[in-house]
Design an enzyme around this catalytic site. Structure first.
Site, PDB file in Angstrom:
ATOM      1  N   TYR A   1      12.910 -87.139  95.757  1.00 37.67           N
ATOM      2  CA  TYR A   1      13.771 -86.014  96.117  1.00 37.67           C
ATOM      3  C   TYR A   1      13.251 -85.166  97.275  1.00 37.67           C
ATOM      4  O   TYR A   1      13.626 -84.018  97.415  1.00 37.67           O
ATOM      5  CB  TYR A   1      13.977 -85.120  94.887  1.00 37.67           C
TER       6      TYR A   1
ATOM      7  N   SER B   1      12.487 -85.803  85.341  1.00 38.98           N
ATOM      8  CA  SER B   1      13.563 -86.766  85.536  1.00 38.98           C
ATOM      9  C   SER B   1      13.031 -88.038  86.190  1.00 38.98           C
ATOM     10  O   SER B   1      12.201 -88.731  85.615  1.00 38.98           O
ATOM     11  CB  SER B   1      14.688 -86.128  86.356  1.00 38.98           C
ATOM     12  N   TYR B   2      13.486 -88.350  87.408  1.00 39.95           N
ATOM     13  CA  TYR B   2      13.017 -89.560  88.079  1.00 39.95           C
ATOM     14  C   TYR B   2      11.505 -89.509  88.241  1.00 39.95           C
ATOM     15  O   TYR B   2      10.811 -90.488  87.985  1.00 39.95           O
ATOM     16  CB  TYR B   2      13.700 -89.682  89.447  1.00 39.95           C
TER      17      TYR B   2
ATOM     18  N   TRP C   1      25.947 -93.616  88.105  1.00 37.21           N
ATOM     19  CA  TRP C   1      26.920 -93.940  89.152  1.00 37.21           C
ATOM     20  C   TRP C   1      26.991 -92.757  90.102  1.00 37.21           C
ATOM     21  O   TRP C   1      26.965 -92.921  91.337  1.00 37.21           O
ATOM     22  CB  TRP C   1      28.275 -94.222  88.496  1.00 37.21           C
TER      23      TRP C   1
ATOM     24  N   ASP D   1      19.633 -82.599  76.815  1.00 33.55           N
ATOM     25  CA  ASP D   1      19.246 -83.341  78.011  1.00 33.55           C
ATOM     26  C   ASP D   1      19.625 -84.809  77.892  1.00 33.55           C
ATOM     27  O   ASP D   1      19.624 -85.382  76.805  1.00 33.55           O
ATOM     28  CB  ASP D   1      17.740 -83.230  78.262  1.00 33.55           C
TER      29      ASP D   1
ATOM     30  N   HIS E   1      19.230 -80.591  81.390  1.00 33.22           N
ATOM     31  CA  HIS E   1      18.277 -81.321  82.223  1.00 33.22           C
ATOM     32  C   HIS E   1      17.521 -80.407  83.181  1.00 33.22           C
ATOM     33  O   HIS E   1      18.112 -79.702  84.007  1.00 33.22           O
ATOM     34  CB  HIS E   1      19.020 -82.395  83.011  1.00 33.22           C
TER      35      HIS E   1
END
Length: 624
Positions: free
Chosen positions: A73, A140-141, A185, A279, A309
């Site tokens: 990010y 997260s990622y 998506w 989350d 989240h």
């Protein structure tokens, strides 16, 4: 610099937060070396920023522990973290993952982050400012990149704090019991132009941005097909998305970060798992805890709050407030307490005081007064509690059976045969209203909401309740005569048949508030939900279509929770066959996943009788 307290602070005024979290660190207190290109084993170089303390106007020469973030990010956004840790006795390193922003190479979803993480850690270990010990940080990622490095066994890695982290992707939260969570998506449609190789060309970036701006229209034209949208201009993103939407089984495609099926691969280091009841990775957080706790010495800790989240510093999400006590106001200080203990050997609150006193810390929702706060939000409330394990040892798993008359009760139905039927039309799916969602940007709302349409729901704008739909079956208890705490893992066992060879069944647990002065119409508060794709009813590993009209038992694994259903409330379970765009919609045709051209209306039959007792299994915690 003001020294930061090592207490776990749930309530701090905003000004105090800016000071104690180090966000106002003066530039002269730390030194940043930007865009160091660190080589990987295949020659690809990853862009890396290094934050070091300043001593007497120069970067410190002391060998220090390193706090590492590997993120997709943009490492430039890590300045506040870097400033904080560099001014509190650490070197902070932020690295763009492969193929993202300033790093070279081609992006792949997490599969490079194990070996790249090992190479990054080895490089850090050789630097003169490093003492060879690394703790990781990220959400997260880049919570997932922590898991990837731990699974790859990087020798320099000494501890991790994965927050809302990507894990167990073929099981729940990306592929979810065979259904695909469309938030990813959405992530691909947004990130194909941001920080990608394709986005470096202005013209291509503009085309991809136009595509992202039309996501509502593209959602109504699913499935997304290879080569048929502008996503083809970002081929690695298109390839991953289409492959993921076509690959339903929990197989080698989803192997990266599959902790539940291979906990023995995880490095034996201290782990602190963080997530929330609302989350998107909450279910995987508890699953990861249950997998790692008996496998590694760790120790393994877990905290679960009432959060959406990445919002651990918040206490109100969606239309609901959980009280200011729900927030972790200082996001860096409590982590530093953990790092100080495991990287510097400091004898502090770890193992002695909350949130480190016991392995599990949970927020029990639902003990508020149910009124409106100053911003018009439902005061659902709650409180923190420390526990020794998860699930709780004192859990009383209790069957609540779907009754023929729409009731929900602990008594098994006496009828020899009782069914309720509805038609599921894939062209008119049940709209999503809140829940366990991330990457929701513009297509969904996250967290706790009254289950009622309105202008905030793009595909259900009329202010009518979901319960008014004919394809939503409602089963609810009588008003409770006493408070009932439900804390743990949730499952629905559903006996059902369909006129289709493949279809979906969904379940949602709702805390039904009675009408009151503040809420004249009551409030239908979503607590947890889940889905099962019928072709995966027998196993997540293998697809088996149904025989139309034949009855099967389906297990719907919902997300975990901790909630007190108060006296006078009702416990409600909604059964349907879609929850869009939280999950992709099943066309009911049995065609290969994401390659259908047709849809058919399916007639669904739910059994709730003595021989086929459909039910929800609630983890009831006895009152103390």
């Amino acid at each position: 610099m003001l020294a930061c307290t090592r207490r776990f602070m749930f309530q701090i005024p905003i000004i105090a937060l800016l000071v104690t979290s180090g966000l106002v660190a003066a530039a002269e207190d730390y030194h940043v070396e930007k865009d160091v290109m660190v080589p990987m084993r295949d020659g690809v170089r990853l862009a890396t920023d290094i934050y070091r303390p300043m001593v007497d106007g120069k970067p410190s020469e002391e060998r220090l522990p390193v706090i590492l973030s590997r993120l997709p990010y943009n490492k430039n956004g890590a300045k506040s973290r870097g400033a904080y840790y560099a001014t509190h006795g650490y070197v902070y390193v932020a690295q763009d993952t492969r193929g993202r922003y300033a790093s070279e190479g081609v992006w792949h979803m997490l599969t490079d982050d194990g070996p790249d993480g090992v190479d990054c850690a080895a490089w850090i270990g050789k630097q003169p400012w490093s003492d060879g010990q690394i703790g990781m940080i990220g959400t997260s990622y880049f919570g997932g990149t922590q898991h990837a490095m731990a699974l790859a066994g990087a020798p320099e890695l000494k501890t991790v704090i994965p927050v809302d982290a990507m894990a167990n992707m073929g099981r729940q939260s990306l592929r979810n019991a065979g259904a695909f969570e469309l938030r990813f998506w959405n992530w691909i449609f947004l990130n194909a132009s941001n920080g990608s190789r394709a986005g470096q060309d202005p013209g291509t970036k503009e085309v991809l941005k136009e595509m992202a701006d039309q996501r509502h229209a593209y959602l109504q034209e699913l499935p997304t097909r290879r080569g048929m949208t502008p996503l083809r201009l970002a081929p690695e993103y298109e390839d991953w998305l289409i492959s993921a939407m076509e690959n339903g089984p929990n197989d080698e495609f989803w192997e990266q970060n599959n902790i539940v099926d291979a906990p023995h691969k995880y490095k034996d280091i201290p782990v602190y798992l963080v997530s929330g009841w609302y989350d998107s990775w909450g279910g995987n957080n508890t699953a990861t805890f249950m997998a790692l706790r008996p496998e590694i010495k760790g120790p393994v800790y877990m905290i679960m709050g009432p959060w959406i989240h990445g919002q651990q510093s918040g206490y109100a999400h969606g239309q609901v407030s959980f009280g200011k006590q729900a927030a972790i106001a200082d996001q860096w200080a409590w982590r530093r307490e953990w790092y100080d203990h495991w990287l510097k050997g400091i004898d502090n609150s770890v193992g002695k005081a909350d949130p480190f006193k016991t392995p599990v810390r949970i927020f029990v929702m639902g003990t508020g007064d149910g009124g409106k706060d100053e911003k018009g939000r439902l005061q659902h409330g709650g409180y923190w509690r420390s526990e020794l394990d998860w699930p709780l040892e004192r859990t009383q798993y209790t069957d609540f059976y779907l009754q023929p008359d729409g009731g929900l009760a602990t008594e098994k139905p006496a009828d020899e045969e009782a069914v309720t039927q509805y038609d599921f039309d894939p062209k008119n799916p049940v709209p999503n209203i809140g829940g366990n969602i991330s990457s929701a940007n513009d297509i969904m709302v996250q967290g706790a909401w009254d289950q009622k349409g309105g202008s905030h729901i793009w595909n259900f704008k009329n202010p009518i309740p979901l319960s008014a739909r004919s394809d939503v079956l409602v089963f609810q208890t009588e008003p409770l005569t006493e408070d009932l705490e439900v804390t743990g893992e949730l499952e629905v066992r559903l006996f059902a048949s369909s006129s289709a060879v493949d279809t979906d069944f969904t379940a949602k647990l709702i805390d039904v508030y009675p009408p009151s002065a503040d809420w004249p119409g009551g409030f239908d508060l979503n607590i947890a939900d889940g889905i099962v794709r019928a072709r995966f009813r027998e196993s997540l590993k293998k697809e088996v279509l149904m025989t139309p009209g034949e009855t099967y038992e389906f297990t719907i694994k919902m997300y975990p929770t901790s909630n007190v259903f108060k006296k006078g409330h009702r416990i409600r379970v909604d059964i349907s066959s879609s929850n869009f765009p939280r999950f992709d919609v099943n066309p009911n045709t049995g065609e290969p996943l994401n390659r259908h051209r047709r849809t058919v209306v399916a007639t669904q039959t739910i059994h709730h009788d003595a021989t086929r007792p459909s039910r929800i299994i609630l983890p009831v915690i006895p009152a103390e």
